[in-house]
Design an enzyme around this catalytic site. Structure first.
Site, mmCIF file in Angstrom:
data_model
loop_
_atom_site.group_PDB
_atom_site.id
_atom_site.type_symbol
_atom_site.label_atom_id
_atom_site.label_comp_id
_atom_site.label_asym_id
_atom_site.label_seq_id
_atom_site.Cartn_x
_atom_site.Cartn_y
_atom_site.Cartn_z
ATOM 1 N N PRO A 10 6.576 -57.388 -25.029
ATOM 2 C CA PRO A 10 7.039 -56.087 -25.475
ATOM 3 C C PRO A 10 8.014 -55.403 -24.516
ATOM 4 C CG PRO A 10 4.727 -56.005 -24.818
ATOM 5 C CD PRO A 10 5.119 -57.448 -24.892
ATOM 6 N N ASN A 11 8.998 -54.765 -25.141
ATOM 7 C CA ASN A 11 10.004 -53.939 -24.460
ATOM 8 C C ASN A 11 11.056 -54.728 -23.695
ATOM 9 O OD1 ASN A 11 8.759 -51.397 -25.274
ATOM 10 N ND2 ASN A 11 7.119 -51.947 -23.873
ATOM 11 N N ARG A 18 16.329 -49.954 -20.728
ATOM 12 C CA ARG A 18 15.029 -49.611 -20.174
ATOM 13 C C ARG A 18 15.046 -49.613 -18.635
ATOM 14 N NH1 ARG A 18 10.063 -53.949 -20.042
ATOM 15 N NH2 ARG A 18 8.489 -52.436 -19.429
ATOM 16 N N TYR A 23 14.712 -52.883 -13.918
ATOM 17 C CA TYR A 23 14.971 -54.120 -14.656
ATOM 18 C C TYR A 23 16.444 -54.530 -14.721
ATOM 19 C CZ TYR A 23 10.128 -53.327 -16.013
ATOM 20 O OH TYR A 23 8.767 -53.124 -15.982
ATOM 21 N N ASN A 74 6.866 -64.337 -20.104
ATOM 22 C CA ASN A 74 6.811 -63.015 -19.491
ATOM 23 C C ASN A 74 6.108 -62.128 -20.518
ATOM 24 O OD1 ASN A 74 7.093 -60.482 -18.462
ATOM 25 N ND2 ASN A 74 9.288 -60.649 -17.995
ATOM 26 N N ALA A 77 3.880 -55.955 -20.550
ATOM 27 C CA ALA A 77 2.672 -55.151 -20.308
ATOM 28 C C ALA A 77 1.389 -55.887 -20.706
ATOM 29 C CB ALA A 77 2.772 -53.823 -21.053
ATOM 30 N N GLU A 98 4.331 -68.252 -15.497
ATOM 31 C CA GLU A 98 4.483 -66.812 -15.721
ATOM 32 C C GLU A 98 5.713 -66.310 -14.967
ATOM 33 O OE1 GLU A 98 1.511 -64.782 -13.417
ATOM 34 O OE2 GLU A 98 1.596 -62.977 -14.652
ATOM 35 N N HIS A 100 8.032 -62.653 -14.104
ATOM 36 C CA HIS A 100 8.257 -61.206 -14.196
ATOM 37 C C HIS A 100 9.556 -60.886 -13.495
ATOM 38 C CE1 HIS A 100 4.286 -60.572 -15.771
ATOM 39 N NE2 HIS A 100 3.841 -61.401 -14.850
ATOM 40 N N ARG A 107 4.190 -52.849 -7.218
ATOM 41 C CA ARG A 107 4.332 -51.659 -8.056
ATOM 42 C C ARG A 107 2.958 -50.968 -8.185
ATOM 43 N NH1 ARG A 107 7.607 -53.254 -13.282
ATOM 44 N NH2 ARG A 107 7.520 -50.976 -13.517
#
Ligand code: DQA
Length: 147
Positions: A10-11, A18, A23, A74, A77, A98, A100, A107
């Site tokens: 998502p996103n 964003r 990002y 990825n 969230a 994975e 990111h 973070r």
């Protein structure tokens, strides 16, 4: 030739708009171009899927069974919340990595837990677009019998 499925959660379709301070300024379309070019450079076939829906991501992972040599994911969230995605990755017997864009360990505390990561052989976090390239390279070079 190895066939790798790249899943973005998502996103990530909002890249470029964003939170560019986290990002970056490049768009989702730029990311897909980057992934396709990186894969072609090492003679790897890639298919890219993006979804904002947890169930669609679970369905996509299940449908990969027997069709792909590796999964780059990825989960965005859902990384930090979805046991369903983690279980799906464990269900299909396909090596997964994975990725990111940001370094989730530097973070907020809630980003430190990765359920998806528990089902993956490796994590590349904080390398921006390059993380996808590193993941594809890893899966391409991985010996099938090593788990
Ligand atoms: C992300 C990190 C996640 O914590 C966040 O929810 C995202 C993107 C990354 O690529 O850095 O949506 O997965």
């Amino acid at each position: 030739m190895k066939k790798i499925l790249v899943i973005n959660g998502p996103n990530l379709n909002m890249l470029g708009i964003r939170q560019p301070e986290i990002y970056g300024n490049r768009s989702y379309a730029d990311l897909i171009d980057f992934i396709k070019t990186s894969a072609a450079e090492i003679d790897t076939e890639v298919e890219c899927v993006q979804s904002n829906h947890e169930g669609v991501i679970v369905d996509t992972i299940q449908a990969a069974h027997g069709r792909f040599d590796g999964i780059v994911i990825n989960p965005a969230a859902y990384t930090h919340t979805s046991i369903a995605i983690s279980d799906a990755l464990k269900s299909v017997d396909i090596p997964a990595v994975e990725v990111h864009l940001s370094d989730i360990n530097k973070r907020e505390d809630f980003r430190r837990i990765s359920y998806a990561g528990m089902a993956c052989e490796k994590t590349f976090a904080g390398f921006g677009f390059d993380g996808y390239k590193m993941a594809i390279k890893y899966l391409n070079e991985r010996q099938q019998d090593l788990k």
